[in-house]
Design an enzyme around this catalytic site. Sequence first.
Site, mmCIF file in Angstrom:
data_model
loop_
_atom_site.group_PDB
_atom_site.id
_atom_site.type_symbol
_atom_site.label_atom_id
_atom_site.label_comp_id
_atom_site.label_asym_id
_atom_site.label_seq_id
_atom_site.Cartn_x
_atom_site.Cartn_y
_atom_site.Cartn_z
ATOM 1 N N GLU A 178 0.817 -1.215 0.000
ATOM 2 C CA GLU A 178 0.000 0.000 0.000
ATOM 3 C C GLU A 178 0.858 1.276 0.000
ATOM 4 O OE1 GLU A 178 -2.918 -0.364 3.075
ATOM 5 O OE2 GLU A 178 -3.678 -2.250 2.299
ATOM 6 N N ASN A 199 0.930 6.002 7.809
ATOM 7 C CA ASN A 199 -0.404 5.491 7.525
ATOM 8 C C ASN A 199 -0.454 3.986 7.306
ATOM 9 O OD1 ASN A 199 -0.588 8.463 5.656
ATOM 10 N ND2 ASN A 199 -1.665 8.149 7.580
ATOM 11 N N HIS A 403 -17.555 -10.669 5.830
ATOM 12 C CA HIS A 403 -16.269 -10.033 6.094
ATOM 13 C C HIS A 403 -15.565 -10.764 7.225
ATOM 14 C CE1 HIS A 403 -13.639 -6.679 7.813
ATOM 15 N NE2 HIS A 403 -13.140 -6.972 6.632
ATOM 16 N N GLU A 405 -12.099 -10.246 9.091
ATOM 17 C CA GLU A 405 -10.825 -9.596 9.409
ATOM 18 C C GLU A 405 -10.083 -10.486 10.395
ATOM 19 O OE1 GLU A 405 -7.613 -8.055 9.669
ATOM 20 O OE2 GLU A 405 -8.928 -6.857 8.369
ATOM 21 N N GLU A 498 -9.542 4.099 0.412
ATOM 22 C CA GLU A 498 -9.671 4.539 1.804
ATOM 23 C C GLU A 498 -8.582 5.529 2.220
ATOM 24 O OE1 GLU A 498 -7.342 0.631 1.898
ATOM 25 O OE2 GLU A 498 -9.033 1.497 0.809
#
Length: 693
Positions: A178, A199, A403, A405, A498
């Site tokens: 990322e 981040n 989902h 996680e 995001e």
Amino acid sequence: MKIFVRFFPLLLVFCILGCSSVDTPAHILHSPAKFTTIEFALDEHGVPVYTVFFKGDTIIRPSQMQFEFKDQPAMRGNMKVVDGSIERVEDNWEMPWGEKRYVENIYNEMVLDLMERQSPRRSFSIHFRAYDDGVAFRYQFNDQRLVDSVIILEERTDFNLKGDHTVWWIPGDWDIYEHLYSTTLFSEIDATTKRDHPNLAATFIPYNAVNTPVTMKTENGLYLSFHEANLTDYAGMTLAVDTSGMAMHSLLVGSDRLGYKVKRALPFYTPWRTIQISKTAAGLIESDLIVNLNEPSKVDDISWFVPKKYMGIWWEMHLDISSWDLASGRHGATTDNAMNFIDFASANNITGLLVEGWNTGWERWIGFDDREGVFDFITPYPDYDLSRVVAYGKDKGVELIMHHETSAAPRTYDQQIDTAFALMQSLGIHSVKTGYVGKIIPKGEYHHGQWMVNHYRRVLDKGLQYNIAINAHEPIKATGLRRTYPNAISREGLRGQEFNAWASDGGNPPEHLPIVVFTRMLAGPIDFTPGVFDISLKQKPDNKVNTTIAHQLALYVVINSPIQMACDLVENYEGHPAFQFIRDVGVTWDDTRVLGGEVGDYVIIARQERETGAWFVGGITDEEERSVRVHFDFLPVSRSYNAVIYRDGDEAHYRDNPTDYTIENTVVDSQSERDFVMRPGGGFAISLNPVSK
């Protein structure tokens, strides 16, 4: 159709070409049209060396191939070729979903069997494939006397470049992809400057290396992209950079816990090392080389997965409107909220709903070293009635996307995956978004090492067992395995939407996606989550999306994925004329044409929707205003199409006026041409439906 034509044993080639000098390239492989050529030789020390040419020009200078092992001598030389063969393969296969329906797989393959001249006389083979749009090779480790496995400390495959190319790169991070892409000359690459990033929840950049796919442009205007295919039971490959020698070499992601890179039982194959080559940037996107280097599908029927657009309880968390956890008092994953999304999705041709924060454990999911057992993947929070939401969605034609996680605790997920997938199967849920945010537990393992590569594969295998498709976030890179595992529908593996909502560095710049489509997207489908209409992000005054609305619409065509999210809030879509494009646009395609583009500048892509025959076109640009001409010659001859054009308004600008757009209606055919002005950070999107006869 599959045709294999064996030409002749390669030993005959040796005799024809002559092999008295070990540093004379005696083993030559051409692609079917002779665009690419691979030459193989053993140097004066018996070290394997390969060279790559494109239309007679050197692309890769002579480059060595070596391995270092634990408890065994390194394979650095003293080799001889003992056998070999060449064959031509023509293969056509059908994608169950994707950017096209039918794929041609045509190449010539050369297999060389090598053995050490002296004890312990170990043997291995090298498989070379020459395609007209690139080359690939992999190593085959054979059975050895008195040895049943090997531990690889390092693979040393060199890529010696011909010049100081322009490179679009991200650092060789062992934990995360990322990062924003850098654009530099090869001699200017310094990944160590990217180590401190506020981040990113997990990052580890131990060397000056880049992750793949890494794309380059030569001084002569040739485009190259280096990657790997069929990453199976092996460590992910980064490429270490030698800026002074204009060279790269493979640098595998390791395990601090285990002290090595790869451990494999004999015999086995390594992943393919790949080089895509094109005279145009568009040709890189149109290449099928990566997916073709994978095995055929493990299953005959994938009909239980239906490509779809989806909405979700997700963006509101990034806007700080709600939270994943119940204790905050702002829990987003409530029954009422989910049913509200279902109502809107059902009325707007959107057939999926992702709900994040539905299960207990989010209070302790990040910031804690002990994350084992935090989530159980079956227990909802008390304000979320899972069965009721699923039933309500079924009545409305909207299927839930689960989902999971894992909080980067894969051992917990391994222990509970059967229970979690069995619950999904009982509810008729056929897809899941998995996540691996944070440092991997156990300590010393990394997202891109062999241990995690095997975990991601187990999840895919379990998915096939329970008819569940996987959309992996914080994943290992895509390497074309979607051919073998058609339930590997999409993944993140890049800096996503995001970051625009919460990153402290200003979010993704306009050039981000015009780079991504020529780098990361070459590896496979992307779950980027487009569709933001509230560009200014009124809930986050310090953040914004650095595109226009027309750019956001175009991403539904530009970004390839069989699942595409309409990520914004319902309130930002209701009554908005531009939302019609999201209602209409397809998600799986019969054909794809790249109409133009330059890495980091712009791209224009046309795709034909399966079943309907409708075409959709998307174009995006970077921060520069750009005028482009679209030729509609991809349309069938003698057929007219109603075109609805969504383009930047005359005053549109990603920074100053991002919501200025215009909708036009016209009729076009294969003879039509049209000029478009993409404003800074802007773009255009077109839907094309056949005129009724």
